[in-house]
Design a protein around this motif. Structure first.
Motif, PDB file in Angstrom:
ATOM      1  N   LYS A   7       0.831  -1.210   0.000  1.00 16.89           N
ATOM      2  CA  LYS A   7       0.000   0.000   0.000  1.00 16.89           C
ATOM      3  C   LYS A   7       0.860   1.252   0.000  1.00 16.89           C
ATOM      4  CE  LYS A   7      -4.072   1.947   2.230  1.00 16.89           C
ATOM      5  NZ  LYS A   7      -3.767   3.330   2.182  1.00 16.89           N
ATOM      6  N   ALA A   8       1.951   1.225   0.756  1.00 22.53           N
ATOM      7  CA  ALA A   8       2.863   2.369   0.784  1.00 22.53           C
ATOM      8  C   ALA A   8       3.472   2.605  -0.599  1.00 22.53           C
ATOM      9  CB  ALA A   8       3.955   2.140   1.823  1.00 22.53           C
ATOM     10  N   LYS A   9       3.828   1.540  -1.290  1.00 26.51           N
ATOM     11  CA  LYS A   9       4.393   1.651  -2.641  1.00 26.51           C
ATOM     12  C   LYS A   9       3.349   2.240  -3.598  1.00 26.51           C
ATOM     13  CE  LYS A   9       7.181   0.641  -6.101  1.00 26.51           C
ATOM     14  NZ  LYS A   9       8.421   1.301  -6.351  1.00 26.51           N
ATOM     15  N   GLN A  10       2.099   1.748  -3.508  1.00 29.20           N
ATOM     16  CA  GLN A  10       1.042   2.276  -4.368  1.00 29.20           C
ATOM     17  C   GLN A  10       0.788   3.748  -4.086  1.00 29.20           C
ATOM     18  OE1 GLN A  10      -2.225  -0.324  -3.550  1.00 29.20           O
ATOM     19  NE2 GLN A  10      -1.590  -1.839  -5.061  1.00 29.20           N
ATOM     20  N   THR A  11       0.816   4.117  -2.805  1.00 29.56           N
ATOM     21  CA  THR A  11       0.600   5.515  -2.428  1.00 29.56           C
ATOM     22  C   THR A  11       1.718   6.389  -2.975  1.00 29.56           C
ATOM     23  OG1 THR A  11      -0.524   4.801  -0.425  1.00 29.56           O
ATOM     24  CG2 THR A  11       0.249   7.068  -0.483  1.00 29.56           C
ATOM     25  N   LYS A  12       2.954   5.892  -2.886  1.00 25.32           N
ATOM     26  CA  LYS A  12       4.104   6.647  -3.390  1.00 25.32           C
ATOM     27  C   LYS A  12       3.990   6.856  -4.900  1.00 25.32           C
ATOM     28  CE  LYS A  12       9.094   6.396  -3.883  1.00 25.32           C
ATOM     29  NZ  LYS A  12      10.270   5.549  -3.751  1.00 25.32           N
ATOM     30  N   VAL A  13       3.644   5.794  -5.617  1.00 26.95           N
ATOM     31  CA  VAL A  13       3.523   5.883  -7.079  1.00 26.95           C
ATOM     32  C   VAL A  13       2.382   6.830  -7.449  1.00 26.95           C
ATOM     33  CG1 VAL A  13       2.939   4.573  -9.159  1.00 26.95           C
ATOM     34  CG2 VAL A  13       4.562   3.643  -7.514  1.00 26.95           C
ATOM     35  N   ALA A  14       1.260   6.725  -6.762  1.00 25.59           N
ATOM     36  CA  ALA A  14       0.123   7.595  -7.060  1.00 25.59           C
ATOM     37  C   ALA A  14       0.468   9.052  -6.801  1.00 25.59           C
ATOM     38  CB  ALA A  14      -1.084   7.185  -6.213  1.00 25.59           C
ATOM     39  N   ARG A  15       1.180   9.315  -5.729  1.00 27.56           N
ATOM     40  CA  ARG A  15       1.570  10.690  -5.413  1.00 27.56           C
ATOM     41  C   ARG A  15       2.519  11.238  -6.465  1.00 27.56           C
ATOM     42  NH1 ARG A  15       3.081   9.941  -0.306  1.00 27.56           N
ATOM     43  NH2 ARG A  15       0.958  10.290   0.411  1.00 27.56           N
ATOM     44  N   GLU A  16       3.459  10.403  -6.931  1.00 24.09           N
ATOM     45  CA  GLU A  16       4.389  10.845  -7.980  1.00 24.09           C
ATOM     46  C   GLU A  16       3.638  11.170  -9.270  1.00 24.09           C
ATOM     47  OE1 GLU A  16       7.251   7.742  -8.337  1.00 24.09           O
ATOM     48  OE2 GLU A  16       8.313   8.324  -6.508  1.00 24.09           O
ATOM     49  N   LEU A  17       2.684  10.323  -9.621  1.00 27.37           N
ATOM     50  CA  LEU A  17       1.912  10.573 -10.843  1.00 27.37           C
ATOM     51  C   LEU A  17       1.061  11.828 -10.726  1.00 27.37           C
ATOM     52  CD1 LEU A  17       0.735   6.966 -11.708  1.00 27.37           C
ATOM     53  CD2 LEU A  17       2.422   8.332 -12.934  1.00 27.37           C
ATOM     54  N   LYS A  18       0.528  12.075  -9.543  1.00 30.82           N
ATOM     55  CA  LYS A  18      -0.344  13.227  -9.348  1.00 30.82           C
ATOM     56  C   LYS A  18       0.417  14.536  -9.424  1.00 30.82           C
ATOM     57  CE  LYS A  18      -3.679  15.147  -6.098  1.00 30.82           C
ATOM     58  NZ  LYS A  18      -4.378  14.951  -4.824  1.00 30.82           N
ATOM     59  N   TYR A  19       1.593  14.576  -8.810  1.00 29.00           N
ATOM     60  CA  TYR A  19       2.311  15.844  -8.696  1.00 29.00           C
ATOM     61  C   TYR A  19       3.459  16.004  -9.681  1.00 29.00           C
ATOM     62  CZ  TYR A  19      -0.388  16.370  -4.476  1.00 29.00           C
ATOM     63  OH  TYR A  19      -1.417  16.481  -3.595  1.00 29.00           O
ATOM     64  N   PHE A  20       3.760  14.994 -10.472  1.00 32.15           N
ATOM     65  CA  PHE A  20       4.839  15.090 -11.448  1.00 32.15           C
ATOM     66  C   PHE A  20       4.325  15.814 -12.681  1.00 32.15           C
ATOM     67  CE2 PHE A  20       7.089  13.225 -15.148  1.00 32.15           C
ATOM     68  CZ  PHE A  20       8.329  13.744 -14.887  1.00 32.15           C
ATOM     69  N   SER A  21       4.974  16.881 -13.060  1.00 34.61           N
ATOM     70  CA  SER A  21       4.571  17.603 -14.266  1.00 34.61           C
ATOM     71  C   SER A  21       5.775  17.719 -15.199  1.00 34.61           C
ATOM     72  CB  SER A  21       4.026  18.988 -13.924  1.00 34.61           C
ATOM     73  OG  SER A  21       4.990  19.729 -13.237  1.00 34.61           O
ATOM     74  N   PRO A  22       5.866  16.811 -16.162  1.00 36.38           N
ATOM     75  CA  PRO A  22       7.014  16.845 -17.073  1.00 36.38           C
ATOM     76  C   PRO A  22       6.964  18.072 -17.977  1.00 36.38           C
ATOM     77  CG  PRO A  22       5.387  15.296 -17.857  1.00 36.38           C
ATOM     78  CD  PRO A  22       4.910  15.786 -16.518  1.00 36.38           C
ATOM     79  N   ASP A  23       8.107  18.461 -18.459  1.00 38.42           N
ATOM     80  CA  ASP A  23       8.170  19.571 -19.406  1.00 38.42           C
ATOM     81  C   ASP A  23       7.492  19.141 -20.707  1.00 38.42           C
ATOM     82  OD1 ASP A  23       9.592  21.055 -17.573  1.00 38.42           O
ATOM     83  OD2 ASP A  23      11.534  20.408 -18.349  1.00 38.42           O
ATOM     84  N   THR A  24       6.570  19.942 -21.159  1.00 36.05           N
ATOM     85  CA  THR A  24       5.841  19.630 -22.376  1.00 36.05           C
ATOM     86  C   THR A  24       6.604  20.167 -23.573  1.00 36.05           C
ATOM     87  OG1 THR A  24       3.779  19.815 -21.150  1.00 36.05           O
ATOM     88  CG2 THR A  24       3.621  19.880 -23.541  1.00 36.05           C
ATOM     89  N   ASP A  25       6.793  19.315 -24.564  1.00 37.63           N
ATOM     90  CA  ASP A  25       7.459  19.721 -25.796  1.00 37.63           C
ATOM     91  C   ASP A  25       6.405  20.321 -26.713  1.00 37.63           C
ATOM     92  OD1 ASP A  25       9.070  20.134 -27.945  1.00 37.63           O
ATOM     93  OD2 ASP A  25       9.581  18.028 -28.257  1.00 37.63           O
ATOM     94  N   LEU A  26       6.221  21.629 -26.608  1.00 36.93           N
ATOM     95  CA  LEU A  26       5.161  22.296 -27.355  1.00 36.93           C
ATOM     96  C   LEU A  26       5.405  22.271 -28.861  1.00 36.93           C
ATOM     97  CD1 LEU A  26       4.499  25.316 -24.982  1.00 36.93           C
ATOM     98  CD2 LEU A  26       3.207  23.198 -25.191  1.00 36.93           C
ATOM     99  N   SER A  27       6.657  22.302 -29.275  1.00 35.59           N
ATOM    100  CA  SER A  27       6.922  22.265 -30.713  1.00 35.59           C
ATOM    101  C   SER A  27       6.544  20.905 -31.293  1.00 35.59           C
ATOM    102  CB  SER A  27       8.388  22.579 -30.996  1.00 35.59           C
ATOM    103  OG  SER A  27       9.230  21.638 -30.357  1.00 35.59           O
ATOM    104  N   ALA A  28       6.779  19.819 -30.558  1.00 32.39           N
ATOM    105  CA  ALA A  28       6.371  18.494 -31.032  1.00 32.39           C
ATOM    106  C   ALA A  28       4.853  18.395 -31.076  1.00 32.39           C
ATOM    107  CB  ALA A  28       6.950  17.411 -30.132  1.00 32.39           C
ATOM    108  N   LEU A  29       4.190  18.965 -30.093  1.00 34.87           N
ATOM    109  CA  LEU A  29       2.731  18.971 -30.082  1.00 34.87           C
ATOM    110  C   LEU A  29       2.180  19.751 -31.272  1.00 34.87           C
ATOM    111  CD1 LEU A  29       0.050  18.344 -28.679  1.00 34.87           C
ATOM    112  CD2 LEU A  29       0.373  20.407 -27.326  1.00 34.87           C
ATOM    113  N   GLU A  30       2.793  20.880 -31.567  1.00 33.69           N
ATOM    114  CA  GLU A  30       2.356  21.691 -32.701  1.00 33.69           C
ATOM    115  C   GLU A  30       2.532  20.933 -34.016  1.00 33.69           C
ATOM    116  OE1 GLU A  30       3.194  26.123 -34.610  1.00 33.69           O
ATOM    117  OE2 GLU A  30       4.525  25.327 -33.082  1.00 33.69           O
ATOM    118  N   ARG A  31       3.664  20.240 -34.178  1.00 33.31           N
ATOM    119  CA  ARG A  31       3.889  19.451 -35.392  1.00 33.31           C
ATOM    120  C   ARG A  31       2.845  18.343 -35.522  1.00 33.31           C
ATOM    121  NH1 ARG A  31       9.254  19.821 -33.627  1.00 33.31           N
ATOM    122  NH2 ARG A  31       9.126  17.705 -32.798  1.00 33.31           N
TER     123      ARG A  31
END
Length: 67
Positions: A7-31
């Motif tokens: 449960k602790a591992k699942q909580t850790k993974v869920a928290r990382e997914l919730k608060y992790f905000s990767p840099d978005t490659d806007l130029s790739a998105l535009e292409r």
């Protein structure tokens, strides 16, 4: 037993997914968006394919009496 560690591992993974905000490659998105908008022929072909799969495609003829 042993549920606490899992449960602790699942909580850790869920928290990382919730608060992790990767840099978005806007130029790739535009292409990618430009590539999907640049081929209206492909969209029209897929729309025609969708009409073939329609369960109610013949309803208009049936309702008009052209069965």
């Amino acid at each position: 037993m042993g549920r606490g560690r899992a449960k602790a591992k699942q909580t850790k993974v869920a928290r990382e997914l919730k608060y992790f905000s990767p840099d978005t490659d806007l130029s790739a998105l535009e292409r990618e968006l430009r590539a999907s908008n640049s081929s209206p022929e492909a969209e029209q072909a897929s729309a025609e394919d969708d009409q073939d799969d329609d369960d109610y495609g013949d309803y208009e003829k049936w309702a008009a009496g052209d069965r």
